[in-house]
Design a protein around this motif. Structure first.
Motif, PDB file in Angstrom:
ATOM      1  N   GLY A 158     -49.034 -28.846  24.423  1.00 49.06           N
ATOM      2  CA  GLY A 158     -49.098 -27.551  25.330  1.00 49.06           C
ATOM      3  C   GLY A 158     -48.023 -26.640  25.107  1.00 49.06           C
ATOM      4  O   GLY A 158     -47.552 -25.713  25.948  1.00 49.06           O
ATOM      5  N   GLY A 159     -47.387 -26.613  24.026  1.00 59.28           N
ATOM      6  CA  GLY A 159     -46.351 -25.773  23.712  1.00 59.28           C
ATOM      7  C   GLY A 159     -46.622 -25.023  22.446  1.00 59.28           C
ATOM      8  O   GLY A 159     -47.694 -24.940  21.931  1.00 59.28           O
ATOM      9  N   ASP A 160     -45.319 -24.291  22.147  1.00 60.70           N
ATOM     10  CA  ASP A 160     -45.772 -23.445  20.624  1.00 60.70           C
ATOM     11  C   ASP A 160     -44.222 -23.116  20.135  1.00 60.70           C
ATOM     12  O   ASP A 160     -43.342 -23.207  21.032  1.00 60.70           O
ATOM     13  CB  ASP A 160     -46.397 -22.110  21.187  1.00 60.70           C
ATOM     14  N   VAL A 161     -44.177 -22.440  19.092  1.00 62.67           N
ATOM     15  CA  VAL A 161     -42.895 -21.982  18.706  1.00 62.67           C
ATOM     16  C   VAL A 161     -43.148 -20.641  18.032  1.00 62.67           C
ATOM     17  O   VAL A 161     -44.260 -20.365  17.334  1.00 62.67           O
ATOM     18  CB  VAL A 161     -42.221 -23.065  17.608  1.00 62.67           C
ATOM     19  N   GLU A 162     -42.278 -19.840  18.207  1.00 58.21           N
ATOM     20  CA  GLU A 162     -42.245 -18.382  17.696  1.00 58.21           C
ATOM     21  C   GLU A 162     -40.951 -18.176  16.715  1.00 58.21           C
ATOM     22  O   GLU A 162     -39.999 -18.327  17.193  1.00 58.21           O
ATOM     23  CB  GLU A 162     -42.503 -17.238  18.742  1.00 58.21           C
ATOM     24  N   LEU A 163     -41.131 -17.814  15.554  1.00 57.97           N
ATOM     25  CA  LEU A 163     -40.141 -17.225  14.841  1.00 57.97           C
ATOM     26  C   LEU A 163     -39.542 -16.140  15.111  1.00 57.97           C
ATOM     27  O   LEU A 163     -40.237 -15.030  15.128  1.00 57.97           O
ATOM     28  CB  LEU A 163     -40.539 -17.254  13.053  1.00 57.97           C
ATOM     29  N   VAL A 215     -35.685 -19.631  16.701  1.00 50.41           N
ATOM     30  CA  VAL A 215     -36.743 -19.601  17.222  1.00 50.41           C
ATOM     31  C   VAL A 215     -37.112 -19.527  18.658  1.00 50.41           C
ATOM     32  O   VAL A 215     -35.714 -19.623  19.465  1.00 50.41           O
ATOM     33  CB  VAL A 215     -37.629 -20.804  16.655  1.00 50.41           C
ATOM     34  N   LYS A 216     -37.993 -19.255  19.095  1.00 48.38           N
ATOM     35  CA  LYS A 216     -38.395 -19.316  20.549  1.00 48.38           C
ATOM     36  C   LYS A 216     -39.405 -20.534  20.903  1.00 48.38           C
ATOM     37  O   LYS A 216     -40.348 -20.370  20.553  1.00 48.38           O
ATOM     38  CB  LYS A 216     -38.503 -18.083  21.144  1.00 48.38           C
ATOM     39  N   LEU A 217     -39.046 -21.379  21.649  1.00 45.79           N
ATOM     40  CA  LEU A 217     -39.987 -22.434  22.249  1.00 45.79           C
ATOM     41  C   LEU A 217     -40.678 -21.680  23.413  1.00 45.79           C
ATOM     42  O   LEU A 217     -40.446 -21.345  24.162  1.00 45.79           O
ATOM     43  CB  LEU A 217     -39.377 -23.749  22.572  1.00 45.79           C
ATOM     44  N   LEU A 218     -42.045 -22.064  23.319  1.00 49.28           N
ATOM     45  CA  LEU A 218     -43.188 -21.316  24.418  1.00 49.28           C
ATOM     46  C   LEU A 218     -43.944 -22.621  24.946  1.00 49.28           C
ATOM     47  O   LEU A 218     -43.925 -23.688  24.498  1.00 49.28           O
ATOM     48  CB  LEU A 218     -43.975 -20.389  23.579  1.00 49.28           C
ATOM     49  N   GLY A 219     -44.471 -21.995  26.079  1.00 46.71           N
ATOM     50  CA  GLY A 219     -45.135 -22.961  26.800  1.00 46.71           C
ATOM     51  C   GLY A 219     -44.540 -24.286  27.556  1.00 46.71           C
ATOM     52  O   GLY A 219     -43.388 -24.142  27.999  1.00 46.71           O
ATOM     53  N   ALA A 220     -45.346 -25.558  27.183  1.00 41.97           N
ATOM     54  CA  ALA A 220     -44.434 -26.529  27.731  1.00 41.97           C
ATOM     55  C   ALA A 220     -43.116 -26.949  27.055  1.00 41.97           C
ATOM     56  O   ALA A 220     -42.248 -27.664  27.681  1.00 41.97           O
ATOM     57  CB  ALA A 220     -45.322 -27.849  27.612  1.00 41.97           C
ATOM     58  N   CYS A 221     -42.963 -26.421  25.823  1.00 41.32           N
ATOM     59  CA  CYS A 221     -41.756 -26.543  24.938  1.00 41.32           C
ATOM     60  C   CYS A 221     -40.652 -25.948  25.642  1.00 41.32           C
ATOM     61  O   CYS A 221     -39.521 -26.290  25.529  1.00 41.32           O
ATOM     62  CB  CYS A 221     -41.955 -26.263  23.639  1.00 41.32           C
ATOM     63  N   SER A 222     -40.822 -24.714  26.417  1.00 42.71           N
ATOM     64  CA  SER A 222     -39.769 -23.985  26.935  1.00 42.71           C
ATOM     65  C   SER A 222     -38.952 -24.623  28.272  1.00 42.71           C
ATOM     66  O   SER A 222     -39.964 -24.968  29.053  1.00 42.71           O
ATOM     67  CB  SER A 222     -40.204 -22.762  27.457  1.00 42.71           C
ATOM     68  N   GLY A 223     -38.102 -25.147  28.053  1.00 44.21           N
ATOM     69  CA  GLY A 223     -37.290 -25.798  29.096  1.00 44.21           C
ATOM     70  C   GLY A 223     -37.546 -27.451  29.040  1.00 44.21           C
ATOM     71  O   GLY A 223     -37.116 -27.985  29.976  1.00 44.21           O
ATOM     72  N   THR A 272     -34.386 -29.749  22.413  1.00 45.02           N
ATOM     73  CA  THR A 272     -33.210 -30.035  21.599  1.00 45.02           C
ATOM     74  C   THR A 272     -33.572 -30.701  20.548  1.00 45.02           C
ATOM     75  O   THR A 272     -33.335 -30.508  19.110  1.00 45.02           O
ATOM     76  CB  THR A 272     -31.925 -30.269  22.104  1.00 45.02           C
ATOM     77  N   MET A 273     -34.417 -32.102  20.642  1.00 40.36           N
ATOM     78  CA  MET A 273     -34.736 -32.958  19.787  1.00 40.36           C
ATOM     79  C   MET A 273     -35.811 -32.406  18.917  1.00 40.36           C
ATOM     80  O   MET A 273     -35.899 -32.326  17.602  1.00 40.36           O
ATOM     81  CB  MET A 273     -34.992 -34.193  20.385  1.00 40.36           C
ATOM     82  N   THR A 274     -36.705 -31.486  19.491  1.00 36.40           N
ATOM     83  CA  THR A 274     -37.748 -31.050  18.871  1.00 36.40           C
ATOM     84  C   THR A 274     -37.232 -29.775  17.703  1.00 36.40           C
ATOM     85  O   THR A 274     -37.610 -29.918  16.668  1.00 36.40           O
ATOM     86  CB  THR A 274     -38.699 -30.129  19.800  1.00 36.40           C
ATOM     87  N   ILE A 275     -36.238 -29.125  18.130  1.00 40.78           N
ATOM     88  CA  ILE A 275     -35.365 -28.319  17.274  1.00 40.78           C
ATOM     89  C   ILE A 275     -35.107 -28.833  15.972  1.00 40.78           C
ATOM     90  O   ILE A 275     -35.020 -28.591  15.076  1.00 40.78           O
ATOM     91  CB  ILE A 275     -34.704 -27.287  17.967  1.00 40.78           C
ATOM     92  N   LYS A 276     -34.110 -29.853  16.426  1.00 44.37           N
ATOM     93  CA  LYS A 276     -33.043 -30.452  15.564  1.00 44.37           C
ATOM     94  C   LYS A 276     -33.827 -31.672  14.421  1.00 44.37           C
ATOM     95  O   LYS A 276     -33.669 -31.602  13.403  1.00 44.37           O
ATOM     96  CB  LYS A 276     -31.701 -31.215  16.080  1.00 44.37           C
ATOM     97  N   ASN A 277     -34.556 -32.394  15.328  1.00 46.52           N
ATOM     98  CA  ASN A 277     -35.149 -33.451  14.528  1.00 46.52           C
ATOM     99  C   ASN A 277     -36.442 -33.095  13.971  1.00 46.52           C
ATOM    100  O   ASN A 277     -36.990 -33.970  13.080  1.00 46.52           O
ATOM    101  CB  ASN A 277     -35.173 -34.809  15.431  1.00 46.52           C
TER     102      ASN A 277
END
Length: 73
Positions: free
Chosen positions: A20-25, A36-44, A49-54
Motif C-alpha cells: 500500500g505504499g510507494d517511493v518517489e525519486l 526519496v519521498k515515501l508515499l501512501g502506507a510507507c509515509s509515516g 527508516t528500515m525500508t530506506i536504509k536496509n
C-alpha cells in the motif's frame, strides 16, 4: 547516475506497492546523496527508516556506483 538510480527504484517499487505504499525519486546530488519521498502506507510508517536504509539504500549502493546515502525528504 539519476537514470540508473531511477531504474533500481522502479524495481523496488512493486514491493512497496504490494503493502500500500510507494517511493518517489526526488533528487540525486553530485556527492551521491539520493533523496526519496515515501508515499501512501510507507509515509509515516514506523518501519520507514528500515525500508530506506536496509532496502532502498542497500540495493542502490550495491548496484549504482557513486551512491553514498539515501535520505527521506
Amino acid at each position: 547516475m539519476k537514470e540508473e538510480v531511477q531504474k533500481y527504484i522502479d524495481k523496488i517499487r512493486p514491493s512497496l506497492q504490494a503493502d500500500g505504499g510507494d517511493v518517489e525519486l526526488v533528487e540525486v546530488t553530485e556527492d551521491g546523496i539520493v533523496k526519496v519521498k515515501l508515499l501512501g502506507a510507507c509515509s509515516g510508517c514506523p518501519m520507514s527508516t528500515m525500508t530506506i536504509k536496509n532496502g532502498i539504500e542497500r540495493t542502490l549502493k550495491e548496484n549504482v556506483d557513486g551512491v553514498e546515502e539515501v535520505q527521506e525528504v
